[in-house]
Design a protein around this motif. Structure first.
Motif, mmCIF file in Angstrom:
data_model
loop_
_atom_site.group_PDB
_atom_site.id
_atom_site.type_symbol
_atom_site.label_atom_id
_atom_site.label_comp_id
_atom_site.label_asym_id
_atom_site.label_seq_id
_atom_site.Cartn_x
_atom_site.Cartn_y
_atom_site.Cartn_z
ATOM 1 N N ASP A 1 0.718 -1.277 -0.071
ATOM 2 C CA ASP A 1 -0.099 -0.071 -0.026
ATOM 3 C C ASP A 1 0.617 1.284 0.049
ATOM 4 O O ASP A 1 1.539 1.620 1.211
ATOM 5 C CB ASP A 1 -0.931 -0.244 1.230
ATOM 6 N N ASN A 2 0.939 1.943 -1.232
ATOM 7 C CA ASN A 2 1.683 3.038 -1.448
ATOM 8 C C ASN A 2 0.953 4.373 -0.822
ATOM 9 O O ASN A 2 1.100 5.526 -1.296
ATOM 10 C CB ASN A 2 2.210 3.367 -2.833
ATOM 11 N N ALA A 3 0.374 4.149 0.282
ATOM 12 C CA ALA A 3 -0.623 5.323 0.914
ATOM 13 C C ALA A 3 0.264 6.654 1.083
ATOM 14 O O ALA A 3 -0.511 7.691 0.982
ATOM 15 C CB ALA A 3 -1.376 4.881 2.371
ATOM 16 N N TYR A 4 1.392 6.537 1.488
ATOM 17 C CA TYR A 4 1.913 7.752 1.879
ATOM 18 C C TYR A 4 3.357 7.898 0.961
ATOM 19 O O TYR A 4 4.312 8.496 1.443
ATOM 20 C CB TYR A 4 2.304 7.856 3.308
ATOM 21 N N CYS A 5 3.266 7.313 -0.126
ATOM 22 C CA CYS A 5 4.614 7.593 -0.894
ATOM 23 C C CYS A 5 5.035 8.761 -1.327
ATOM 24 O O CYS A 5 6.181 9.027 -1.555
ATOM 25 C CB CYS A 5 4.510 6.636 -1.960
ATOM 26 N N VAL A 6 3.983 9.835 -1.150
ATOM 27 C CA VAL A 6 4.525 11.204 -1.720
ATOM 28 C C VAL A 6 4.265 12.279 -0.339
ATOM 29 O O VAL A 6 4.351 13.356 -0.651
ATOM 30 C CB VAL A 6 4.028 11.663 -2.973
ATOM 31 N N MET B 1 10.268 18.580 1.942
ATOM 32 C CA MET B 1 10.457 18.088 0.644
ATOM 33 C C MET B 1 11.977 18.259 0.218
ATOM 34 O O MET B 1 12.407 17.580 -0.711
ATOM 35 C CB MET B 1 9.781 19.185 -0.185
ATOM 36 N N ASN B 2 12.769 18.714 1.322
ATOM 37 C CA ASN B 2 14.041 18.634 0.987
ATOM 38 C C ASN B 2 14.918 17.258 1.861
ATOM 39 O O ASN B 2 16.046 17.091 1.612
ATOM 40 C CB ASN B 2 14.846 19.945 1.640
ATOM 41 N N ASP B 3 13.936 16.449 2.313
ATOM 42 C CA ASP B 3 14.456 15.524 2.933
ATOM 43 C C ASP B 3 13.461 14.182 2.433
ATOM 44 O O ASP B 3 12.401 13.686 3.254
ATOM 45 C CB ASP B 3 14.479 15.251 4.252
ATOM 46 N N GLY C 1 4.059 18.276 -11.340
ATOM 47 C CA GLY C 1 3.166 19.171 -10.619
ATOM 48 C C GLY C 1 2.604 18.742 -9.388
ATOM 49 O O GLY C 1 2.288 19.111 -8.564
ATOM 50 N N LEU C 2 2.395 17.135 -9.418
ATOM 51 C CA LEU C 2 1.988 16.618 -8.137
ATOM 52 C C LEU C 2 2.995 17.064 -6.963
ATOM 53 O O LEU C 2 2.365 17.292 -5.742
ATOM 54 C CB LEU C 2 2.042 15.078 -8.297
ATOM 55 N N MET C 3 4.060 16.762 -7.122
ATOM 56 C CA MET C 3 5.109 17.266 -6.370
ATOM 57 C C MET C 3 5.134 18.566 -5.625
ATOM 58 O O MET C 3 5.187 19.031 -4.470
ATOM 59 C CB MET C 3 6.634 16.768 -6.523
ATOM 60 N N ARG C 4 4.697 19.411 -6.550
ATOM 61 C CA ARG C 4 4.643 20.916 -6.221
ATOM 62 C C ARG C 4 3.404 21.089 -5.186
ATOM 63 O O ARG C 4 3.422 21.770 -4.372
ATOM 64 C CB ARG C 4 4.610 21.933 -7.335
ATOM 65 N N HIS C 5 2.295 20.191 -5.665
ATOM 66 C CA HIS C 5 1.246 20.379 -4.537
ATOM 67 C C HIS C 5 1.645 19.768 -3.518
ATOM 68 O O HIS C 5 1.248 20.279 -2.315
ATOM 69 C CB HIS C 5 0.081 19.421 -5.381
ATOM 70 N N MET C 6 2.331 18.631 -3.480
ATOM 71 C CA MET C 6 2.807 18.004 -2.060
ATOM 72 C C MET C 6 3.402 19.078 -1.152
ATOM 73 O O MET C 6 3.681 18.904 -0.116
ATOM 74 C CB MET C 6 3.196 16.639 -2.432
ATOM 75 N N ALA C 7 4.520 19.903 -1.973
ATOM 76 C CA ALA C 7 5.106 20.799 -1.251
ATOM 77 C C ALA C 7 4.047 21.772 -0.366
ATOM 78 O O ALA C 7 4.446 22.039 0.833
ATOM 79 C CB ALA C 7 5.876 21.582 -2.071
#
Length: 426
Positions: free
Chosen positions: A215-220, A225-227, A304-310
Motif C-alpha cells: 500500500d503506497n498510501a504515503y509514498c509522496v 520536501m528537502n528530505d 506538478g504533483l510534487m509541487r502540490h505536495m510541497a
C-alpha cells in the motif's frame, strides 16, 4: 528524572499536582478530535481549483462522459504509473478508493483465485495473513472480514521483522499474504530498507499463491520536501527475483486531493493485470473518467504533483513539529513513554508503559479529546501489551492541537504515576 526512580512521597506529590491540572482541563468543556488521519480544511482547499476543470475529451478522443475504457484513460494510467513508480502497462485505474481496491482484490482471490490456474482461497481451508504491528486497522479489517487468522509480525525501523516473516511463509502454505505500508508506515512512519524490500521479493513461500499487499498510501507525503526518503521499486525487485506476480500495489490521491473523490489505482504483474481486467469486465463498464481527466489536467505530471505536495507539507510540518516538541518537553527523560518522529506520512506512534494505553485514551476522552482507540493498531483491536496509541496531528488547527497534545501528555504522566504508586504499594 525518571519517574521510576522517585520514592512514594515524591510520586504522591506529583500525582496530586497532575490530578488538579487534569480536573482543570475537564472544566474547560473541550471537544477536540485527533482520532483519524484526515486532511485539514486548509489541505482540502488546495485542490478546490480542480472542480473548475470542465475537460470532457481524453487525449485519444474518448468522450469521458460516456461508457467505456475499463482500465482507465491513457493519460490517467500514465499519471498513476508515475505516481506509483511502475510501468504504465502494469496499471489499472479504478474509482476513488484504494481501500476498496484492496477489498476487491482479496475478494477476487477468495472467490476465483489469484490467477486462472490457482485454487480459490475459499476452497483452501483455514487461511492466515501476516500483519506487521503496530499497523493500519482498516487493512486488518479487510482480511478479518474474510475469516483469515491474522498473525502479528513485529515492526522494526527497517520494516517488518523479516527473519520472522521468512520463517512463517516458508513453512506454512495457509499463509496467503502480508499487509505492507512500505513508505512512512502507519502509524510509526518507518521506511522499508533496501534489504527488507529485496528479502520480501526473493523469499521462498510454501504457498505458490502468496501475495504482498503493498500500500503506497504515503509514498509522496513528505513533511520536508528537502528530505525525501526513497525505497527500492518492489515490482521490479519481484520481477528480478522470478516472482513477477507476487506484488499487489495500491495507491490513491485520497489524502492529496479529496478523500472519497480522489483517484485510485492498482499495479501488478502482467498476468495478474490481464486476469483482473478479464474479471472486471463482468463487474463494470468503466470508472469515473471525468474525475480521471480532472486529476490529470490539475497536476499535469509527477512534477506538478510534487509541487502540490510541497504545499501540503507546509501545512502539516508545523503540526508534527509542535506535537513532537510537546512530547519531548513534557515527557522526555521521565522513562514513561517512547514515540516516533516521522519524516512523512500522517501519524505518530506512541507507546505508554505496558497496560496504560486504554486508560490514557479514556482519560483524554473524559477531558474532551478524542484519540484513536487503544488497540486499533493491532489485529482484532487487541494490543497484547496495551501500550500503543496512534496520534493523528493532521486535522485539528494548530491552536487546538497544542491543547490536545498538552492534555495528552498530562494524562500519560498521571496514568504512569498512578501505575508506579500501585506497584510500590503492592
Amino acid at each position: 528524572m525518571r519517574l521510576s526512580a522517585m520514592n512514594v512521597e515524591e510520586l504522591q506529590t506529583i500525582q496530586a499536582e497532575l490530578q488538579q491540572q487534569y480536573e482543570n482541563y475537564k472544566k474547560l468543556g473541550l471537544a477536540l478530535n485527533m482520532s483519524r488521519g484526515k486532511p485539514s480544511k486548509a489541505q482540502l482547499d488546495l485542490s478546490l481549483p480542480m472542480l473548475d476543470i470542465k475537460e470532457i475529451t481524453a487525449e485519444d478522443g474518448t468522450d469521458a462522459r460516456n461508457y467505456g475504457v475499463l482500465d482507465g484513460l491513457p493519460e490517467a494510467k500514465r499519471f498513476m504509473a508515475e505516481f506509483m513508480s511502475v510501468p504504465e502497462e502494469n496499471v489499472i485505474v479504478f474509482g476513488n478508493s484504494s481501500l476498496n481496491i484492496m477489498y476487491d482484490t482479496v475478494m477476487r482471490a477468495y472467490v476465483f483465485g489469484v490467477l486462472p490456474e490457482q485454487t480459490p482461497w475459499k476452497d483452501q481451508g483455514k487461511l492466515k495473513f501476516l500483519c506487521p504491528v503496530p499497523g493500519y486497522d482498516r487493512h486488518f479489517g479487510v482480511t478479518e472480514a474474510f475469516g483469515f487468522e491474522l498473525i502479528n509480525v513485529p515492526m522494526t525501523s527497517n520494516g517488518p521483522d523479516m527473519d520472522i516473516v521468512e520463517k512463517l511463509v516458508k513453512d506454512d502454505p495457509q499463509i496467503k499474504g502480508i499487509w505492507c505500508v512500505p513508505k512512512y508506515s502507519n502509524p510509526e512512519g518507518y521506511v522499508y530498507s533496501d534489504e527488507t524490500v529485496r528479502r520480501m521479493a526473493i523469499m521462498p513461500t510454501a504457498a505458490d499463491d502468496f501475495r504482498v499487499f503493498w500500500d503506497n498510501a504515503y509514498c509522496v507525503h513528505y513533511l520536508d520536501m528537502n528530505d525525501q526518503a526513497e525505497i527500492l521499486n518492489f515490482l521490479a525487485e519481484c520481477a528480478k527475483a522470478g516472482h513477477p506476480e507476487r506484488p499487489y500495489i495500491f495507491g490513491s490521491t485520497s489524502k492529496i486531493t479529496f478523500p472519497g473523490a480522489g483517484l485510485a489505482a492498482f499495479a501488478a504483474g502482467p498476468e495478474t493485470i490481464k486476469y483482473v481486467k478479464k474479471l472486471m469486465a463482468s463487474q463494470t463498464i468503466g470508472h469515473d473518467k471525468l474525475n480521471q481527466l480532472r486529476h490529470v489536467k490539475f497536476f499535469g505530471n509527477r512534477a506538478g504533483l510534487m509541487r502540490h505536495m510541497a504545499k501540503h507539507a507546509e501545512i502539516l510540518r508545523p503540526k508534527f513539529q509542535m506535537v513532537a516538541e510537546t512530547l519531548e518537553r513534557e515527557l522526555g527523560g521521565l522513562g514513561c513513554a517512547d514515540w516516533t518522529v516521522p519524516k512523512g506520512g500522517y501519524f505518530m506512534s506512541f507507546n505508554t508503559l505496558p497496560g496504560l494505553a486504554k486508560k490514557v485514551v479514556t482519560m483524554c476522552k473524559e477531558a474532551g479529546v478524542e484519540l484513536t482507540g487503544a488497540g486499533a493498531t493491532y489485529p482484532y483491536g487487541k494490543d497484547p501489551e496495551d501500550k500503543n496509541i496512534r496520534l493523528a496531528p493532521s486535522m485539528p488547527p494548530v491552536e487546538d492541537l497544542k491543547i490536545a497534545a498538552e492534555l495528552f501528555c498530562l494524562c500519560v504522566k498521571l496514568a504512569s504515576v498512578e501505575k508506579l504508586l500501585a506497584e510500590k504499594h503492592a
